[in-house]
Design a protein around this motif. Structure first.
Motif, PDB file in Angstrom:
ATOM      1  N   LYS A 193      66.937   1.349  48.912  1.00 39.33           N
ATOM      2  CA  LYS A 193      68.372   1.299  49.157  1.00 39.33           C
ATOM      3  C   LYS A 193      68.932   0.216  48.256  1.00 39.33           C
ATOM      4  O   LYS A 193      68.319  -0.835  48.075  1.00 39.33           O
ATOM      5  CB  LYS A 193      68.686   0.961  50.617  1.00 39.33           C
ATOM      6  N   THR A 194      70.100   0.473  47.669  1.00 38.84           N
ATOM      7  CA  THR A 194      70.678  -0.532  46.783  1.00 38.84           C
ATOM      8  C   THR A 194      72.169  -0.713  47.048  1.00 38.84           C
ATOM      9  O   THR A 194      72.859   0.198  47.511  1.00 38.84           O
ATOM     10  CB  THR A 194      70.513  -0.152  45.292  1.00 38.84           C
ATOM     11  N   LYS A 195      72.633  -1.912  46.748  1.00 39.04           N
ATOM     12  CA  LYS A 195      74.061  -2.193  46.653  1.00 39.04           C
ATOM     13  C   LYS A 195      74.277  -2.726  45.251  1.00 39.04           C
ATOM     14  O   LYS A 195      73.612  -3.684  44.824  1.00 39.04           O
ATOM     15  CB  LYS A 195      74.500  -3.234  47.677  1.00 39.04           C
ATOM     16  N   GLU A 196      75.177  -2.114  44.492  1.00 40.55           N
ATOM     17  CA  GLU A 196      75.415  -2.511  43.115  1.00 40.55           C
ATOM     18  C   GLU A 196      76.870  -2.913  42.903  1.00 40.55           C
ATOM     19  O   GLU A 196      77.779  -2.294  43.456  1.00 40.55           O
ATOM     20  CB  GLU A 196      75.046  -1.375  42.154  1.00 40.55           C
ATOM     21  N   GLU A 252      82.382   2.214  48.665  1.00 44.16           N
ATOM     22  CA  GLU A 252      82.457   1.198  49.727  1.00 44.16           C
ATOM     23  C   GLU A 252      82.892   1.789  51.064  1.00 44.16           C
ATOM     24  O   GLU A 252      82.662   1.185  52.108  1.00 44.16           O
ATOM     25  CB  GLU A 252      83.416   0.091  49.307  1.00 44.16           C
ATOM     26  N   ASP A 272      71.443  -5.601  44.796  1.00 47.29           N
ATOM     27  CA  ASP A 272      70.631  -5.960  45.962  1.00 47.29           C
ATOM     28  C   ASP A 272      69.774  -4.739  46.275  1.00 47.29           C
ATOM     29  O   ASP A 272      70.292  -3.696  46.667  1.00 47.29           O
ATOM     30  CB  ASP A 272      71.540  -6.306  47.144  1.00 47.29           C
ATOM     31  N   TYR A 273      68.458  -4.858  46.104  1.00 49.20           N
ATOM     32  CA  TYR A 273      67.564  -3.704  46.067  1.00 49.20           C
ATOM     33  C   TYR A 273      66.490  -3.851  47.139  1.00 49.20           C
ATOM     34  O   TYR A 273      65.705  -4.809  47.132  1.00 49.20           O
ATOM     35  CB  TYR A 273      66.938  -3.668  44.671  1.00 49.20           C
ATOM     36  N   ASN A 304      81.835   4.724  52.141  1.00 51.44           N
ATOM     37  CA  ASN A 304      80.798   5.707  52.473  1.00 51.44           C
ATOM     38  C   ASN A 304      81.140   7.126  52.021  1.00 51.44           C
ATOM     39  O   ASN A 304      80.580   8.103  52.520  1.00 51.44           O
ATOM     40  CB  ASN A 304      80.488   5.696  53.976  1.00 51.44           C
ATOM     41  N   TYR A 361      76.804   2.186  46.562  1.00 51.76           N
ATOM     42  CA  TYR A 361      75.520   2.119  47.260  1.00 51.76           C
ATOM     43  C   TYR A 361      74.670   3.342  46.916  1.00 51.76           C
ATOM     44  O   TYR A 361      75.200   4.431  46.685  1.00 51.76           O
ATOM     45  CB  TYR A 361      75.740   2.066  48.772  1.00 51.76           C
ATOM     46  N   SER A 362      73.354   3.151  46.874  1.00 55.07           N
ATOM     47  CA  SER A 362      72.429   4.260  46.621  1.00 55.07           C
ATOM     48  C   SER A 362      71.299   4.214  47.637  1.00 55.07           C
ATOM     49  O   SER A 362      70.882   3.134  48.063  1.00 55.07           O
ATOM     50  CB  SER A 362      71.825   4.164  45.212  1.00 55.07           C
ATOM     51  N   LYS A 363      70.796   5.384  48.008  1.00 54.91           N
ATOM     52  CA  LYS A 363      69.615   5.422  48.865  1.00 54.91           C
ATOM     53  C   LYS A 363      68.836   6.706  48.593  1.00 54.91           C
ATOM     54  O   LYS A 363      69.398   7.741  48.216  1.00 54.91           O
ATOM     55  CB  LYS A 363      69.995   5.334  50.347  1.00 54.91           C
TER      56      LYS A 363
END
Length: 325
Positions: free
Chosen positions: A113-116, A91, A130-131, A93, A76-78
């Motif tokens: 925020k992204t989930k890759e 996953e 998911d961006y 955190n 995840y990115s933010k």
């Protein structure tokens, strides 16, 4: 002159729709610019940014380790604007790395925020992202999947990152390595705003909206990985309504408008989004209905209208949009 007014109204409607679509397409391909008009500022801000290669090592090691052990890698990115940081976590955190961005760049980049997710398919890297971000002043969600032509490697990634300062080179290198990609952009209510597909170095962006109970669909086709130039097709209720050439994100070159039957309604020339030169309008049976002359979007020169038998019914001379004869 009722017919003429109708034609001009249609042309104006299409101009507005096409310009809006062109901006959305450009933003979608280069979302961090937010608007193509600030691309210069974006490129200027990138001059202060040098990717931390240690962080590239960390994420590649993480991806390869998880694909080897679990068959996939998820992280995840933010963006933390107050701290000028991009935080990347696993996953559970746990922080994988933190990237510091220059203040100039932070001011231009919208929140995200992204989930890759990454995995291998027949030895090629497949990714799903998911961006969540902001585009044209609206919060949007982009769901994207990409299959590269080969396995992603650290060397290629670093080379692409180093070309960030040249948007054309960056986009060309990014797209040329893609076998297939599909992205969908949704608003906060879950409505699909537009989609983008990449295949064979061709980018196709589609947008659809309902106006006065008519379904308007626009397709922006880009070749030679030049994201500013291509072909814009407009469909009304599933039928081709217009074809316009695009250059520098504006209509440029020959443009055609069609009747619902598919017969040619009008043909004209655009320069930077403005009508210039001769514009011809046809009856649905193919006979010429009118010939107009335009200069910078206003009538300038002779205007002739014909009946369906080819007889001249009206001849007017314009200068800067005003009748002089």
């Amino acid at each position: 002159m009722r017919r003429k007014n109708f034609i001009l109204t249609v042309l104006m409607f299409l101009f507005v729709s096409i310009l809006s679509m062109a901006v959305e397409s450009a933003n979608f391909i280069m979302p961090n610019t937010n608007m193509k008009t600030i691309d210069t500022d974006f490129q200027e801000a990138l001059k202060d940014y040098k990717p931390n290669l240690e962080n590239v090592d960390k994420i590649f090691n993480y991806i390869e380790k998880n694909i080897s052990e679990k068959g996939r890698a998820v992280f995840y990115s933010k963006l933390e604007k107050g701290k000028n940081e991009v935080i990347v976590t696993d996953e559970n955190n746990n922080i994988i790395y933190i990237e510091i961005l220059p203040e100039k760049l932070i001011k231009i980049i919208p929140h995200f925020k992204t989930k890759e997710m990454y995995q291998l398919k027949e030895g090629k890297t497949f990714s799903y992202i998911d961006y969540s971000t902001e585009m044209m002043g609206k919060n949007v969600i982009i769901k994207s999947e990409t299959l590269l032509k080969n396995k992603m490697n650290k060397k290629d990634a670093i080379e692409i990152l180093n070309k960030l300062r040249d948007s054309n080179s960056f986009t060309k290198n990014s797209i040329s390595n893609i076998e297939y990609a599909k992205s969908e952009c949704y608003d906060e209510e879950g409505n699909l705003l537009f989609t983008m597909k990449i295949k064979d170095n061709k980018v196709i962006t589609e947008a659809q909206k309902t106006i006065n109970e008519n379904i308007i669909k626009m397709i922006y086709i880009v070749n030679d990985v030049n994201t500013d130039s291509g072909l814009m097709e407009t469909y009304i209720n599933g039928k081709l309504a217009s074809i316009m050439k695009m250059k520098n994100s504006l209509p440029n070159g020959e443009a055609k408008i069609f009747y619902p039957s598919g017969k040619l309604l009008s043909i004209f020339t655009l320069e930077n989004g403005r009508t210039n030169g001769i514009s011809k309008v046809y009856y649905e049976n193919g006979k010429i209905q009118a010939i107009y002359n335009f200069k910078d979007n206003v009538q300038d020169g002779e205007a002739i209208e014909y009946d369906e038998n080819g007889n001249v019914v009206k001849k007017v001379l314009y200068k800067n949009g005003k009748i002089i004869k």
